[in-house]
Structure formats: structure tokens, C-alpha cells
Design an enzyme around this catalytic site. Structure first.
Site, PDB file in Angstrom:
ATOM      1  N   GLU A 190      35.960  47.312  41.249  1.00  0.00           N
ATOM      2  CA  GLU A 190      35.013  47.324  42.364  1.00  0.00           C
ATOM      3  C   GLU A 190      34.829  48.690  43.017  1.00  0.00           C
ATOM      4  O   GLU A 190      35.086  48.868  44.214  1.00  0.00           O
ATOM      5  CB  GLU A 190      35.412  46.273  43.397  1.00  0.00           C
ATOM      6  CG  GLU A 190      35.274  44.871  42.850  1.00  0.00           C
ATOM      7  CD  GLU A 190      35.349  43.783  43.900  1.00  0.00           C
ATOM      8  OE1 GLU A 190      35.657  44.093  45.070  1.00  0.00           O
ATOM      9  OE2 GLU A 190      35.109  42.614  43.551  1.00  0.00           O
ATOM     10  N   GLU A 291      35.067  38.642  38.058  1.00  0.00           N
ATOM     11  CA  GLU A 291      35.505  37.860  39.214  1.00  0.00           C
ATOM     12  C   GLU A 291      34.380  36.945  39.678  1.00  0.00           C
ATOM     13  O   GLU A 291      33.224  37.352  39.743  1.00  0.00           O
ATOM     14  CB  GLU A 291      35.921  38.770  40.387  1.00  0.00           C
ATOM     15  CG  GLU A 291      37.176  39.585  40.164  1.00  0.00           C
ATOM     16  CD  GLU A 291      37.584  40.361  41.403  1.00  0.00           C
ATOM     17  OE1 GLU A 291      37.211  39.947  42.524  1.00  0.00           O
ATOM     18  OE2 GLU A 291      38.272  41.382  41.259  1.00  0.00           O
TER      19      GLU A 291
END
Length: 527
Positions: A190, A291
């Protein structure tokens, strides 16, 4: 036996014989990168480790964390994942395990102890592992899940931090370059670079650095702004998979409303996914959803918990049906936690909950965790007026700052509750461990053993159904909505109370369109 290294072929991941391999599994979140909402502490991992060191002393502190890492994932855990039909585990870790900030570039051998052990278990049960650097020096994003205590992603402003990550990955790649059960490397979880150019320049640097010592393993490269935006990408690297994180706001309280199987909601779920993977389809490269998943309500805090959870399972079913129809790889977040979103959760009868349940409840009452918060009870008299005070005093043209998808109140919330209030609560949390014996610490860590956890049965049944399912499966009939114009997505964003967790606000969607998807050129960086 693994049939050689995995590699990419067009939009597929294949084995050495060229047979497609659908990577389906979960992630070891809350393990070598502990997270507040998953493990039950306030603040960031390095903060609670420092606080426990003061309370317990070095010997007991080292003992506790070593046992926690051991018990969190053992033979029974790997066996369980294999029984679901899973063949992939995303192994997330914090750089702190391998390097001290006061001794940079010196890699600690002891940091590999539990990684090696987990990889051996994965190989035993024919599970591929994706190695994920979840927290980098300086923080590659603004949030708690990269162990960042400030909200400032310093990784992008200091070459020193980037040099250390390059060095660490070369050590990791050298160590595992001959391991066929390592599916590949996920260099940075991320990333969130407000300027875009620094992320692209870093990829231009880290890819050849890893390839220099390991030319064979797949690289799993994530998009910008929490792995949801590829608009600045203009090229692909060979033998690389590109990763999105596809969280949906219907899976969280007080975000974009509850999922009711409405056609416009299904269109929104589809369009959200399509926007994120547009780059991969254009360049004919594999997609990995690294995710996704909702959080779940609990009986003791929500009288309608079953109804809300059923709605979120239905939403999740719609999402995974799309992924299956597209034949993409996925790893749901996450395997194990304290009953927030895990496939397993620590039993309330364990020493962990017996000790920490009062402060876990206090964290919930104060809504200090940025991820699993529900602050509706704090809005009328406390945070509502504070948010209005910000809005009244900041001119609209200056009210946006990166990350753009967070509205002003989210930035305020993270600073006041997620950082400052959490800092005050850390010593209170650590004090609960004072005077614990080695035996008691062992029992606390042992709370995380497979046999001391409860299954989220409906979730695991759903995941088992999809683990081995292929795109042509008849069970997908009627579940997969086709791509449509994104008017439904923007309509939902404009008519609901909050922006989804990893979704662009309407003005950011507009800004992207006005940019005309201008390609951002990376700045040259010397290795």
C-alpha cells in the site's frame, strides 16, 4: 512437489510446465506486522513493543514476542488452510524484524527465524507464499498499518529509507531465490505517494535490484494510494503481477450504507473493481487482489449483528464471484485476529481476552482504531462540532490534502484519536502486563494458537466454495454483473454519508477525469 518457479504468462500465473495456477488464500496480518485493531492494542506496533520493554524488561519482552510469533502460525494453521483448498499465503512483515534504525543496513539473522519456519510449513502443505514488506523505514504511507506513528510518509522524501529497503530486499531475494514454494516478492504494501513520480522511480529502482540477485521469482507490484490507483503507471515489468486492494464500503459501519442486493449496489461493486484493474487489462498482465473483506459485528455490541453480518457475507459473495469470473489471484485479509474480520479469532475465554478485554472495550468506546471504528455515538456532542469547526475555518479550495479519498473529518479523526489518544493509551495497555511471569506470558501468547481460536464458519465455508472454483463454473450464474458505465458508482458516493475505505470521493473521480489520465513520468534514480 512444486513444479519449479511460478511465472507469468499473459494475464495468467503458470507453473514451470505452463499450467495455470490460481493463487487463492489469505494473509498473515497481525503477525510479523502487528496491527492495533487486529491484535488489541492502541497505537502502532513499535510503540507497544517499546512500552512492553519498559514494563517487562528485555528477557521477558523478547520471550513474549518470540512465543507470540511461534504460536500465531504453526502446523495446525497450515493444515487448516490447506483443508479449505487454499494454495497461497501472503506473509506480511515489518522491517524492524530485520534491521535496527540505529544500525541501518546491518541485517539481523534472527529476523528470519519465523519466516523460515512458516515457509517450511507452507511447503509441507503445498501452499505458495508471497513475501510482503508491510512496513518500510519512514513509512510508505500515512497510516498505522505500516507502523507509521506520525501520519507523514517520510519514505518518499528520504533516499536513505529507500536505500535500506533496496538492501533488505536483496538480502531476502538472495536467501529465497531457489525456493519454489515462494510465489514471489511484494516489495511494498500500500504505497501512498502524493507526487506519484517517487513511487514510479522507486519501482524503476527496486525491480532491477531484486532481479540482480533473483531473476526468477514473480514480483507483485501494488498501485498507488493504498493499492487502488494505477492512473500514473505507463509500463509493465516482465514477470510481474500487479496488485489491487478491493475493500468495499458496504462492509464497514457508517461508510456508504448497508448492502441490500440493490442493482445499483451490485453495479457499484463491479465498477469499483473495474476501475482498479483497468491498467492490468490494458497491458495484459496478471491481477492479484492482495486484500479485501468486510469487518464483522459482534453480539455483545450490536443487537442486529447477525443481520448486518449476513449482508456483508452477501456483499463478499458478490465480490469473490467477480474475481472468480475474471480468473484472478486473491488473498483475503486476514487469517487471524480478535474477532474483527479474521477467518479465525481468539476465543473470549483465553488469557489474552481475560487480560485485555477492558481496554479493548475502551478503545471501541473512544473509536481510536482507524480501521474498525464506529464513531456514531461520538458525533453529536464531540466530534461533529469539531469537524464543523474545521470546515467553517478552512476555505473549500484548501480543504483537500493527500490521501485525497479521505474527507477532512477522516484526517482530523486520524490525528486526534488514531494518533494522539492512542499514544496516551499505550502505557495504560502495557501496564496490564506488569509482573507477569514467564508462564503467564507463555499462556498469553498461547491464546493465539489454532486450538485456542474460534472459526468464522460462514466466511470459511464461502472461501472454501470459491478456493478452487474456475471462471466457467455454473454456480456463478446470476452472481456476476457485467461492467457498466460508472454513473452508479458516483451516484452512491454522492448520496451516502461517507466515502468507502479505499474508494475515491466524487471530486477526486472528477479530478482524475479532468487530468485526462495524463501519464506521470518517473524521475530517474541512480541505483
Amino acid at each position: 512437489m512444486a513444479t519449479g518457479m511460478l511465472k507469468t504468462s499473459g494475464m495468467s500465473i503458470v507453473d514451470a510446465a505452463g499450467n495455470p495456477v490460481l493463487l487463492r488464500g489469505t494473509s498473515l496480518g497481525g503477525w510479523m506486522m502487528m496491527e492495533n485493531f487486529m491484535n488489541g492494542f492502541p497505537g502502532r506496533e513499535h510503540q507497544i513493543r517499546a512500552a512492553l520493554l519498559k514494563v517487562l524488561g528485555k528477557d521477558k519482552c523478547d520471550f513474549f514476542f518470540d512465543k507470540f510469533l511461534e504460536y500465531f502460525f504453526m502446523d495446525k494453521d497450515a493444515e487448516f488452510l490447506a483443508s479449505l483448498g487454499f494454495n497461497c499465503l501472503r506473509v506480511s512483515f515489518n522491517y524492524h524484524h530485520f534491521e535496527d534504525d540505529m544500525n541501518p543496513f546491518v541485517i539481523k539473522e534472527e529476523g528470519f527465524k519465523h519466516v523460515d519456519r512458516v515457509l517450511e510449513l507452507c511447503a509441507k502443505y503445498k501452499i505458495y507464499a508471497i513475501l510482503d514488506l508491510h512496513a518500510a523505514p519512514g513509512g510508505q504511507n500515512q497510516d498505522w498499518h505500516c507502523d507509521n506513528p506520525t501520519g507523514y510518509a517520510a519514505f518518499w522524501d528520504h533516499k536513505h529509507f529507500q536505500d535500506r529497503v533496496v538492501n533488505l530486499w536483496q538480502v531476502i531475494a538472495k536467501r529465497y531465490r531457489s525456493n519454489p514454494w515462494v510465489a514471489g516478492y511484494n516489495p511494498l504494501n500500500e504505497p501512498a505517494d502524493s507526487e506519484w513520480t517517487r513511487l514510479l522511480a522507486f519501482y524503476d529502482r527496486i525491480v532491477p535490484a531484486i532481479r540482480e540477485v533473483d531473476p526468477d521469482h514473480i514480483l507483485f507490484l501494488e498501485g498507488n494510494t493504498f493499492s487502488m490507483d494505477f492512473s500514473g503507471f505507463d509500463k509493465v515489468f516482465p514477470n510481474s503481477v500487479y496488485a489491487v486492494h478491493d475493500y468495499c464500503g458496504f462492509g464497514f459501519p457508517n461508510r456508504i450504507g448497508r448492502y441490500q442486493k440493490l442493482p445499483e449496489q451490485d453495479a457499484y461493486i463491479r465498477n469499483m473493481y473495474d476501475r482498479k484493474v483497468e491498467f492490468m487489462k490494458k497491458h495484459n498482465v496478471p491481477i492479484w487482489n492482495g486484500e479485501f473483506g468486510p469487518i464483522y459485528e459482534k453480539e455483545e455490541t450490536n443487537p442486529d449483528w447477525q443481520i448486518h453480518n449476513d449482508e456483508r457475507y452477501e456483499m463478499l459473495d458478490r465480490q469473490i464471484a467477480i474475481y472468480t469470473s475474471e480468473s484472478i489471484a486473491w488473498s483475503i485479509w486476514a487469517y487471524k485476529d480478535i474477532n474483527i474480520m479474521g477467518m479465525l479469532h481468539v476465543s473470549p475465554s483465553t488469557p489474552w481476552f481475560q487480560l485485555l478485554s477492558p481496554i479493548i472495550a475502551k478503545k471501541r468506546d473512544l473509536a481510536v482504531d482507524s480501521w474498525a471504528y464506529d464513531d456514531a455515538h461520538l458525533q453529536p456532542n464531540l466530534f461533529g462540532p469539531l469537524h464543523k469547526w474545521f470546515e467553517d475555518n478552512i476555505p473549500p479550495q484548501f480543504s483537500k490534502k493527500y490521501p485525497w479519498q479521505w474527507r477532512m473529518h477522516m484526517h482530523v479523526f486520524r490525528g486526534i484519536r488514531g494518533i494522539t489518544m492512542a499514544e496516551y493509551m499505550i502505557p495504560e495497555w502495557a501496564e496490564l502486563f506488569r509482573g507477569k511471569t514467564f508462564e503467564e506470558l507463555d499462556a498469553l501468547a498461547g491464546s493465539w494458537k489454532y486450538e485456542n481460536c474460534l472459526q468464522r464458519e460462514r466466511l470459511n465455508e464461502l472461501l472454501t466454495t470459491y478456493a478452487g472454483m474456475k471462471a466457467e463454473d455454473a454456480r456463478l450464474a446470476g452472481k456476476v454483473i457485467q461492467s457498466e458505465v460508472r454513473k452508479d458508482e458516483e451516484k452512491i458516493q454522492q448520496t451516502t454519508s461517507g466515502v468507502g475505505v479505499f474508494e475515491l470521493a466524487p471530486d477526486e473521480v472528477k479530478r482524475k477525469k479532468e487530468m485526462g489520465k495524463v501519464t506521470v513520468k518517473p524521475v530517474a534514480v541512480t541505483v
